[in-house]
Design an enzyme around this catalytic site. Structure first.
Site, PDB file in Angstrom:
ATOM      1  NE  ARG A  18      -3.626   0.118   2.195  1.00  0.00           N
ATOM      2  CZ  ARG A  18      -4.224  -0.724   3.045  1.00  0.00           C
ATOM      3  NH1 ARG A  18      -3.955  -0.677   4.323  1.00  0.00           N
ATOM      4  NH2 ARG A  18      -5.095  -1.605   2.609  1.00  0.00           N
ATOM      5  CE1 TYR A  19       0.745   4.231   4.637  1.00  0.00           C
ATOM      6  CE2 TYR A  19       0.935   1.941   5.286  1.00  0.00           C
ATOM      7  CZ  TYR A  19       0.377   3.184   5.460  1.00  0.00           C
ATOM      8  OH  TYR A  19      -0.538   3.378   6.451  1.00  0.00           O
TER       9      TYR A  19
ATOM     10  NE  ARG B 296       5.353   2.520   6.298  1.00  0.00           N
ATOM     11  CZ  ARG B 296       4.964   3.661   5.717  1.00  0.00           C
ATOM     12  NH1 ARG B 296       5.430   4.025   4.544  1.00  0.00           N
ATOM     13  NH2 ARG B 296       4.079   4.428   6.322  1.00  0.00           N
TER      14      ARG B 296
ATOM     15  CB  CYS C 182      -3.331 -15.737  16.430  1.00  0.00           C
ATOM     16  SG  CYS C 182      -3.561 -14.748  14.961  1.00  0.00           S
TER      17      CYS C 182
ATOM     18  CB  CYS D  86      -8.333 -10.434  19.131  1.00  0.00           C
ATOM     19  SG  CYS D  86      -6.608 -10.754  19.495  1.00  0.00           S
TER      20      CYS D  86
ATOM     21  CB  CYS E 219      -9.070 -10.300  14.363  1.00  0.00           C
ATOM     22  SG  CYS E 219      -7.721 -10.456  13.192  1.00  0.00           S
TER      23      CYS E 219
ATOM     24  NE  ARG F  42      -3.913  -8.107   8.367  1.00  0.00           N
ATOM     25  CZ  ARG F  42      -2.958  -7.727   9.200  1.00  0.00           C
ATOM     26  NH1 ARG F  42      -2.489  -8.567  10.097  1.00  0.00           N
ATOM     27  NH2 ARG F  42      -2.455  -6.528   9.107  1.00  0.00           N
TER      28      ARG F  42
ATOM     29  CG  ASP G 202      -9.291  -1.236  11.619  1.00  0.00           C
ATOM     30  OD1 ASP G 202      -9.014  -0.033  11.469  1.00  0.00           O
ATOM     31  OD2 ASP G 202      -8.442  -2.148  11.570  1.00  0.00           O
TER      32      ASP G 202
ATOM     33  CG  ASP H 277      -5.103   1.094   8.802  1.00  0.00           C
ATOM     34  OD1 ASP H 277      -4.867   1.757   7.766  1.00  0.00           O
ATOM     35  OD2 ASP H 277      -4.503   0.047   9.081  1.00  0.00           O
TER      36      ASP H 277
ATOM     37  CE  LYS I  99      -0.669   1.022  10.436  1.00  0.00           C
ATOM     38  NZ  LYS I  99      -0.564   0.436   9.110  1.00  0.00           N
TER      39      LYS I  99
HETATM   40  C1  LIG Z   1       0.505  -0.506   8.981  1.00  0.00           C
HETATM   41  C2  LIG Z   1       0.943  -0.948   7.697  1.00  0.00           C
HETATM   42  C3  LIG Z   1       2.281  -0.789   7.309  1.00  0.00           C
HETATM   43  C4  LIG Z   1       3.317  -0.142   8.216  1.00  0.00           C
HETATM   44  O1  LIG Z   1       2.986   1.203   8.433  1.00  0.00           O
HETATM   45  P1  LIG Z   1       3.767   2.080   9.512  1.00  0.00           P
HETATM   46  O2  LIG Z   1       2.978   3.343   9.601  1.00  0.00           O
HETATM   47  O3  LIG Z   1       5.136   2.289   8.965  1.00  0.00           O
HETATM   48  O4  LIG Z   1       3.804   1.322  10.776  1.00  0.00           O
HETATM   49  C5  LIG Z   1       2.636  -1.202   6.054  1.00  0.00           C
HETATM   50  N1  LIG Z   1       1.725  -1.742   5.199  1.00  0.00           N
HETATM   51  C6  LIG Z   1       0.432  -1.891   5.545  1.00  0.00           C
HETATM   52  C7  LIG Z   1      -0.511  -2.457   4.564  1.00  0.00           C
HETATM   53  C8  LIG Z   1      -0.004  -1.521   6.809  1.00  0.00           C
HETATM   54  O5  LIG Z   1      -1.277  -1.687   7.153  1.00  0.00           O
HETATM   55  S1  SF4 Z   2      -5.682  -9.197  16.262  1.00  0.00           S
HETATM   56 FE1  SF4 Z   2      -6.080 -10.864  14.777  1.00  0.00          FE
HETATM   57  S2  SF4 Z   2      -4.078 -11.312  13.896  1.00  0.00           S
HETATM   58 FE2  SF4 Z   2      -3.701 -10.209  15.812  1.00  0.00          FE
HETATM   59  S3  SF4 Z   2      -3.489 -11.805  17.392  1.00  0.00           S
HETATM   60 FE3  SF4 Z   2      -5.612 -11.144  17.399  1.00  0.00          FE
HETATM   61  S4  SF4 Z   2      -6.626 -12.620  16.052  1.00  0.00           S
HETATM   62 FE4  SF4 Z   2      -4.435 -12.749  15.600  1.00  0.00          FE
END
Ligand SMILES: *Cc1c(COP(=O)(O)O)cnc(C)c1O
Ligand code: SF4
Length: 461
Positions: free
Chosen positions: A149-150, A153, A162, A166, A169, A171, A347, A384, A391
């Site tokens: 995305r960025y 990174r 995991c 949670c 989550c 995801r 989120d 986010d 973010k």
């Molecule tokens: C959070 C995140 C990152 C890292 O972002 P930072 O602001 O540098 O911590 C990189 N890629 C994705 C998709 C993210 O959600």
């Molecule tokens: S937030 Fe989601 S990915 Fe992170 S530990 Fe909890 S269940 Fe696992």
């Protein structure tokens, strides 16, 4: 008007003596807290703090919960959890450690119960604008489980399990077992998928920083962890790695006892140093109660080895939305050399509307936290953006209508020209506005107006 100062008054630059609250972050539980639970009553510290015991005895269903907690709560509680599970997007999984730290005298209000055990009686309807993959991680995925995305990174989902699950989550579209609510996309620990991710990363020289997450890297086998670390460090353009894990918050025993896993991680860290690169561990503590004397043992060991540890926390109503709680968390983490990096506004994920706060609450909390400790230990409060803008600092909205609970953000570095929305939970709004949210036409009109206003006038509120 200020009062004239009498000569006897203490000098204004002398602070009054500290109250016990000023040092509360150093008081870590060191009692046999697990013995409150009938199933663990006979366990010694050595037995309970064995990391194999912890991972083998996770509670993954209501029957097992009943076995462990027994008569400490009435049968109606187990039924409430059972009904909650049916509605949940996440499967049930709690470590004995976390289960033992819940206050079983009042579990409904307990900040750890809230994060891991759903209660149907507390359920609130989802916000009408909510989606499963709210961050659009898949839209920005050139390879399954890799989000780019960025520019510099990327996020690499190495696996989809995991040590605990949670409720909140982000995801939930991929992590954990399928539930009645979600049939998941699976990103298992497959070397074929990993190779695809590695070759994509190798082909993009602008990438410098890889977040290795999941799922949770605690669940990688030591040789897998080392393979991922070494392969990425071998790429000349990769300068920084972060390994993300909830593990230290829910199963700190592994940091103390699993020499193979910790050893593999430390070898990757050491190698990064020789290559003049940086590897950090990113943890996920949400509440000061998650940190005990055994956590300290684990984190002290990492500190001795010079490992950089940072924390990412999720803001949740009833868990850590009070100033005293967040202040204590930040100070306790700092005390153990963990840098509080981010606090995420919750989120917009399914089935946990009761846990979200408003954007305003996040801003108010930030104001209460900044100043409590060193500036480099004060987390940035971020949101986010729904839709993949990345973010954003909570204060950087273009527009925020607190009455209708709509905020608009932009993200010039990620998706210039796009507007991103965040919605406060409907139950926090006035009844007339709640009624408007219930109607599709009204809803669309409110959103359109917010977007127009955000675009057409300079930020003023
Ligand atoms: C959070 C995140 C990152 C890292 O972002 P930072 O602001 O540098 O911590 C990189 N890629 C994705 C998709 C993210 O959600
Ligand atoms: S937030 Fe989601 S990915 Fe992170 S530990 Fe909890 S269940 Fe696992």
């Amino acid at each position: 008007m200020s009062q004239p100062r009498s000569p006897e008054a203490p000098s204004p630059c002398t602070r009054p003596p500290a109250t016990p609250a000023a040092t509360a972050h150093k008081e870590l539980r060191d009692d046999a807290f697990w013995q409150q639970l009938p199933a663990y009553r006979h366990l010694s510290a050595q037995e309970f703090h064995d990391h194999r015991f912890q991972s083998r005895n996770c509670v993954t269903n209501v029957a097992k919960l009943r076995e462990v907690v027994g008569p400490l709560v009435p049968e109606s509680f187990y039924q409430d959890v059972g009904q909650g599970v049916l509605r949940s997007t996440m499967s049930l999984r709690l470590s004995p450690y976390i289960l033992s730290l819940i206050d079983w005298k009042s579990p409904a209000e307990d900040p750890l119960r809230l994060q891991f055990l759903p209660l149907a009686s507390r359920w609130m309807p989802d916000h009408p604008e909510l989606a499963l993959d709210s961050l659009h991680e898949q839209k920005h995925s050139p390879v399954p489980g890799l989000t780019h995305r960025y520019a510099d990174r990327a996020l690499f989902l190495a696996l989809d399990t995991c040590p605990v699950y949670c409720r909140f989550c982000t995801r939930s579209y991929a992590v954990g077992l399928d539930t009645l609510q979600v049939e998941k996309l699976h990103f298992g620990a497959s070397s074929e998928r990993w190779e695809q991710a590695f070759s994509y990363i190798a082909s993009r020289p602008e990438l410098e920083d890889i977040v290795v997450s999941g799922g949770d890297v605690y669940n990688l086998r030591p040789e897998q962890l080392e393979h991922i670390g070494n392969t990425l460090l071998d790429l000349e353009h990769i300068r920084r790695l972060r390994f993300a894990t909830k593990g230290p918050a829910v199963m700190p025993q592994k940091l103390v006892g699993d020499q193979e896993w910790v050893g593999a991680f430390l070898r990757v860290v050491e190698r990064s140093r020789q290559l003049h690169k940086a590897v950090a561990l990113h943890t996920h503590f949400n509440h000061p109660n998650e940190i005990t004397a055994i956590t300290r043992q684990g984190l002290d060991f990492l500190a001795e080895q010079g490992v950089v540890v940072r924390n990412q926390c999720v803001l949740q109503r009833g868990v850590n939305d009070r100033a005293e709680t967040m202040q204590l968390l930040v100070k306790r983490l700092s005390f153990l050399n963990v840098q509080p990096y981010y606090v995420f506004v919750h989120d917009m994920v399914k089935g946990v509307e009761e846990l979200r706060t408003t954007l305003q609450q996040a801003m108010d909390l930030e104001k209460q936290v900044r100043g409590t400790t060193a500036g480099f230990h004060v987390p940035t409060f971020v949101l986010d953006t729904k839709g993949g803008g990345g973010k954003r600092d909570v204060h950087s909205y273009e527009y925020y209508d607190r009455e209708e609970g709509i905020a608009v953000f932009t993200s010039p570095t990620v998706m210039p020209g796009t507007q991103f929305l965040y919605f406060d939970p409907v139950h926090t709004l006035s009844s007339p506005v709640q009624r408007r949210w219930a109607e599709e036409g009204e809803r669309a009109a409110m959103i359109r107006t917010a977007l127009d206003r955000a675009a057409s006038r300079p930020r003023r509120n």
